[in-house]
Design a protein around this motif. Sequence first.
Motif, PDB file in Angstrom:
ATOM      1  N   UNK B  31       0.838  -1.204   0.000  1.00 46.17           N
ATOM      2  CA  UNK B  31       0.000   0.000   0.000  1.00 46.17           C
ATOM      3  C   UNK B  31       0.872   1.252   0.000  1.00 46.17           C
ATOM      4  N   UNK B  32       1.886   1.233   0.885  1.00 48.50           N
ATOM      5  CA  UNK B  32       2.760   2.399   1.024  1.00 48.50           C
ATOM      6  C   UNK B  32       3.485   2.690  -0.296  1.00 48.50           C
ATOM      7  N   UNK B  33       4.044   1.620  -0.885  1.00 51.75           N
ATOM      8  CA  UNK B  33       4.824   1.816  -2.115  1.00 51.75           C
ATOM      9  C   UNK B  33       3.941   2.317  -3.248  1.00 51.75           C
ATOM     10  N   UNK B  34       2.805   1.676  -3.427  1.00 46.46           N
ATOM     11  CA  UNK B  34       1.973   2.033  -4.583  1.00 46.46           C
ATOM     12  C   UNK B  34       1.365   3.424  -4.433  1.00 46.46           C
ATOM     13  N   UNK B  35       1.051   3.797  -3.192  1.00 47.02           N
ATOM     14  CA  UNK B  35       0.369   5.085  -3.016  1.00 47.02           C
ATOM     15  C   UNK B  35       1.324   6.247  -2.818  1.00 47.02           C
ATOM     16  N   UNK B  36       2.431   6.019  -2.088  1.00 48.38           N
ATOM     17  CA  UNK B  36       3.255   7.163  -1.680  1.00 48.38           C
ATOM     18  C   UNK B  36       4.642   7.209  -2.329  1.00 48.38           C
ATOM     19  N   UNK B  37       5.024   6.166  -3.071  1.00 48.55           N
ATOM     20  CA  UNK B  37       6.409   6.143  -3.548  1.00 48.55           C
ATOM     21  C   UNK B  37       6.459   5.918  -5.048  1.00 48.55           C
ATOM     22  N   UNK B  38       7.499   6.472  -5.677  1.00 52.27           N
ATOM     23  CA  UNK B  38       7.750   6.138  -7.075  1.00 52.27           C
ATOM     24  C   UNK B  38       8.654   4.909  -7.094  1.00 52.27           C
ATOM     25  N   UNK B  39       8.681   4.184  -8.216  1.00 50.98           N
ATOM     26  CA  UNK B  39       9.580   3.025  -8.276  1.00 50.98           C
ATOM     27  C   UNK B  39      11.024   3.395  -7.947  1.00 50.98           C
ATOM     28  N   UNK B  40      11.490   4.531  -8.439  1.00 50.79           N
ATOM     29  CA  UNK B  40      12.880   4.916  -8.176  1.00 50.79           C
ATOM     30  C   UNK B  40      13.132   5.132  -6.688  1.00 50.79           C
ATOM     31  N   UNK B  41      12.114   5.640  -6.001  1.00 50.57           N
ATOM     32  CA  UNK B  41      12.289   5.846  -4.558  1.00 50.57           C
ATOM     33  C   UNK B  41      12.448   4.516  -3.832  1.00 50.57           C
ATOM     34  N   UNK B  42      11.733   3.500  -4.302  1.00 53.59           N
ATOM     35  CA  UNK B  42      11.884   2.175  -3.686  1.00 53.59           C
ATOM     36  C   UNK B  42      13.315   1.674  -3.920  1.00 53.59           C
ATOM     37  N   UNK B  43      13.793   1.840  -5.154  1.00 49.69           N
ATOM     38  CA  UNK B  43      15.163   1.390  -5.457  1.00 49.69           C
ATOM     39  C   UNK B  43      16.153   2.131  -4.558  1.00 49.69           C
ATOM     40  N   UNK B 216      12.391  -6.965   1.503  1.00 51.46           N
ATOM     41  CA  UNK B 216      12.025  -5.706   0.841  1.00 51.46           C
ATOM     42  C   UNK B 216      10.836  -5.040   1.537  1.00 51.46           C
ATOM     43  N   UNK B 217       9.869  -5.851   1.981  1.00 52.77           N
ATOM     44  CA  UNK B 217       8.698  -5.293   2.660  1.00 52.77           C
ATOM     45  C   UNK B 217       9.099  -4.419   3.835  1.00 52.77           C
ATOM     46  N   UNK B 218      10.000  -4.917   4.662  1.00 53.31           N
ATOM     47  CA  UNK B 218      10.457  -4.157   5.829  1.00 53.31           C
ATOM     48  C   UNK B 218      11.126  -2.856   5.400  1.00 53.31           C
ATOM     49  N   UNK B 219      11.952  -2.947   4.343  1.00 50.51           N
ATOM     50  CA  UNK B 219      12.688  -1.759   3.887  1.00 50.51           C
ATOM     51  C   UNK B 219      11.724  -0.685   3.398  1.00 50.51           C
ATOM     52  N   UNK B 220      10.676  -1.116   2.671  1.00 48.40           N
ATOM     53  CA  UNK B 220       9.708  -0.146   2.170  1.00 48.40           C
ATOM     54  C   UNK B 220       8.937   0.479   3.343  1.00 48.40           C
ATOM     55  N   UNK B 221       8.563  -0.347   4.301  1.00 42.47           N
ATOM     56  CA  UNK B 221       7.797   0.150   5.442  1.00 42.47           C
ATOM     57  C   UNK B 221       8.584   1.124   6.299  1.00 42.47           C
ATOM     58  N   UNK B 222       9.800   0.743   6.649  1.00 40.49           N
ATOM     59  CA  UNK B 222      10.552   1.488   7.651  1.00 40.49           C
ATOM     60  C   UNK B 222      11.682   2.316   7.071  1.00 40.49           C
ATOM     61  N   UNK B 223      11.956   2.150   5.787  1.00 39.75           N
ATOM     62  CA  UNK B 223      13.040   2.917   5.169  1.00 39.75           C
ATOM     63  C   UNK B 223      14.351   2.168   5.227  1.00 39.75           C
ATOM     64  N   UNK B 224      15.190   2.454   4.249  1.00 44.11           N
ATOM     65  CA  UNK B 224      16.476   1.779   4.147  1.00 44.11           C
ATOM     66  C   UNK B 224      17.371   2.074   5.327  1.00 44.11           C
ATOM     67  N   UNK B 225      17.274   3.309   5.860  1.00 45.55           N
ATOM     68  CA  UNK B 225      18.178   3.663   6.953  1.00 45.55           C
ATOM     69  C   UNK B 225      17.838   2.878   8.218  1.00 45.55           C
TER      70      UNK B 225
END
Lengths: 334, 445
Positions: B31-43, B216-225
């Motif tokens: 949900x977070x990725x599709x609604x709030x992020x662009x593909x590049x932001x996920x990468x 990947x799910x965790x990274x998208x949810x909480x951020x890479x940092x």
Amino acid sequence: MLKVTIDNHTIEVEEGTTILQAARLIGGAVVPPAMCYYSKLKESGGKCRTCLVKVAQGSARDPRPMPKLVASCRTLVADGMVVQNITSPEVLDTRKAIVEFLLINHPLDCPVCDQAGECQLQDLSYDNGREGTRFEEAKRTFKVVDIGDKIQLHMNRCILCYRCVYTANQLTDKRSHGILYRGDVAEISTYIQNDITNDFSGNMIDVCPVGALTDKSFRFKNRVWFLKPMNASRSCSKCSGKVTAWLRGEEIYRVTGRKDQFDEVEEFICNECRFDKKELTDWTIESPRNIQRASVISQNHYLKAKNPSVILPLENRTVSMEDFDKEINNELYS
Amino acid sequence: MERKILLKHLDVPGIRTFGVFRSTGGYRSVEHALKNMTPDEVVEEVKESGLRGRGGAGFPAGMKWSFIDRKSNKPRYLICNADESEPGTFKDRYLMEKIPHLLIEGMICSCYALGANTGYIYVRGEYKYIIGILNEAIREAYDHGFLGKNILGSNYNLDIHVHSGAGAYICGEETALIESLEGKRGNPRIKPPFPAVVGLYGCPTVVNNVETLANIGFIVNHGGSEFARYGMGKSTGTKLISACGNINNPGVYEIELGLSVREFLYDPKYCGGIKNGKELKAVIAGGSSVPILPANLILQTAAGAERLMTYESLAEGGFVSGTMLGSGGFIVYDEDACIVRNTWNLARFYHHESCGQCSPCREGTGWMENVLHRIENGHGRQKDIDLLVSIASKIEGNTICPLGDAAAWPVASAIRHFRHEFEEHVLHPERCGRNEIGKLENVES
């Protein structure tokens, strides 16, 4: 144009050229041996690992060396690349090991093999092999099988170069020839014992670097070094009709494609020319084929050798390799 | 307090089903990725996380993704490599069996990031029952609108297919896997070109391990940092380790990278020490392909530092005194294990699994097995040991794919660290009363 240096010879080549092709343009001793690569067959190469070379400098832009030896037949040249083949002891040492690997399961039955004298594995092991063997176990063996009425398959001698598979895939319409099983029990085979009947199937014999695929109409008839290879031609509706006819006296023992200095056929020929036209009247004999000095076909046709009182290093020889070749050919055909 | 990412909700009853998984926060990342992020932001988040490939090579996942050819008009594919066949490694099986939705969730986010509309899960042929579990999970995801057309009302479409292998170890190599998926013989391709440029059906393709994608799910949810705060240095996050051999508690453990090997080996929370109070003899730390290390070198580096479960620490000392984290197959040998017999067993495996395409591996693996068999059965000679070293060194680095290296390293390292045992086997084969770990008679019922 890209500039590449192979064993201190620099040459300019077009983009998309492989290291092996560039080396062949330079010619001579810097050409890495190739057992599986065949310039006329798409996707061939990369498997036998005899053409491994060292890339001492990747390119002018990125001069780092490549971490591993690379297969020269599948690695593209980059501008400013520096390659070592025979100037690298590491490459020669590895090549020696590869030849050993290729030979451990090879039957070494050259005395009864039709390919003897024109076998690329024989040449390769002559140049890069070790004298003895360190392999003591039983070699893997297979039964001899006929694939069609023209070709016999000796799987024992096969080095799994895949050349015949690519030939079958790319020259013939129905795909019925391939590899079965895996690892060192992998074998060349046809789909459920199918015969290979295509008009161009005979080319599998020509591309085979060893004696695994042999011409049944020539088996045990003669040794290649007793025959004289002649350029011959006829008008053929299926192929160019340009072949090599192998003669002894007035008799044609076999017909093959015309092979160049890298043992590759210039043109693929059809089965009718190869198997069915064995009379002198079928052909216009044009000229003798050039024979290289290294070939066993030139045996007993040496230059009138003098006993040297001092053994000279190779580079101080007075007769150049080219002159040597010429004289042999003159003598052979005089 | 140990921190977990993947197996946090393992003990929740029914976590395998969509409803329970969703109630623990599952699929929130989609949900977070599709609604709030662009593909590049996920990468970018994945790059920042420092997540490294969990299949064995440890290549940074974000970097692998950034290699994908975005200029070509061809469709892109994501392949999940679930062809887990490395002896000693069984972490992906555990993850897919217990929490299959974690993988599906990670794959949806990853496909979105890569711009892929089709994903494949290539499952090892022997994991037949896993295929049913995955298909059930995928069906549930379709039913709830997380897969299929216009996912969650966005204009993003994704299909995921499960494909079964046919029992070949070599198909875990990414290009062989692609060949197999295309319906061809599973021979590795000659690289370059790499799959990121020419992959499945000639299209740009990324191949990632199950565990990598599950992160990947965790990274998208909480951020890479946030992900990078787990672990140590360049070894970020947690790692599933499948521990087996002569230990008290064999099984799959999620550890935070940076745990010391000693703690992992002896803590009752993890392996719980060596079985029957025996002495530790050797450890293969990352699946059968990586070099074996004797007890002293696995617990401490040659320089005397504590050995940690990180990519860097295990590799310290190169192959002279180090090894690799690999895929996390942690195989422990006690004092009764016979190194010669076990090395032969591994050589037999690689001989059987070599695809036969390139000559050093095809001929060399069989030769090594033959020589080891001879030594193990009392017909060896001293020069055979050097012969083995020589063969291994000539296979290594000269093959098309890493299977050649994987076959050579165990033999070379066993002789490097246990040469005396090989020599003893040659001189007095009858005195070896040791055995092979993993054989049925050693397993207490």
